[in-house]
Design a protein around this motif. Structure first.
Motif, PDB file in Angstrom:
ATOM      1  N   TYR A   5       1.055  -1.475  -0.044  1.00 15.54           N
ATOM      2  CA  TYR A   5      -0.082   0.161   0.048  1.00 15.54           C
ATOM      3  C   TYR A   5       0.884   1.063   0.525  1.00 15.54           C
ATOM      4  N   LEU A  68      -5.678   0.186  -4.219  1.00 17.82           N
ATOM      5  CA  LEU A  68      -5.139   1.028  -3.175  1.00 17.82           C
ATOM      6  C   LEU A  68      -6.492   2.041  -2.211  1.00 17.82           C
ATOM      7  N   HIS A  71      -8.445  -1.089   0.299  1.00 22.41           N
ATOM      8  CA  HIS A  71      -7.389  -0.888   0.783  1.00 22.41           C
ATOM      9  C   HIS A  71      -7.195   0.632   1.464  1.00 22.41           C
TER      10      HIS A  71
END
Length: 84
Positions: A5, A68, A71
């Motif tokens: 991430y 992205l 999460h």
């Protein structure tokens, strides 16, 4: 998950590209990690010429943007750069 991430986030924002030292990787380990992200379809346009490696032209693919988005909860644990 958090490292993926963070790296994708930094590539996407583009102001401070991720570097090996920040993630406690050796340079070769970091490059291999980036190549894995590229092979899995999260990033594209990673520049490699012989031993030269650069993320400047790199960008996220749709799969990277989806990662992205899916999460986004990890953003709460990401250090806020505006406080510096």
């Amino acid at each position: 998950m958090k490292v993926i991430y963070s790296v994708l986030r930094e590539i996407n924002i583009g102001t401070a590209l991720p570097i090996a030292k920040k993630y406690n990787f050796k340079q070769r380990e970091f490059e291999n990690f980036i190549f894995l992200l590229e092979n899995e379809g999260y990033v594209e346009r990673v520049l490699r010429i012989d031993t030269f490696f650069s993320l400047k032209p790199a960008r996220l693919t749709k799969k990277g943007h989806d990662f992205l988005e899916n999460h986004k909860y990890l953003e709460a644990s990401y250090p806020d750069k505006q406080d510096n």
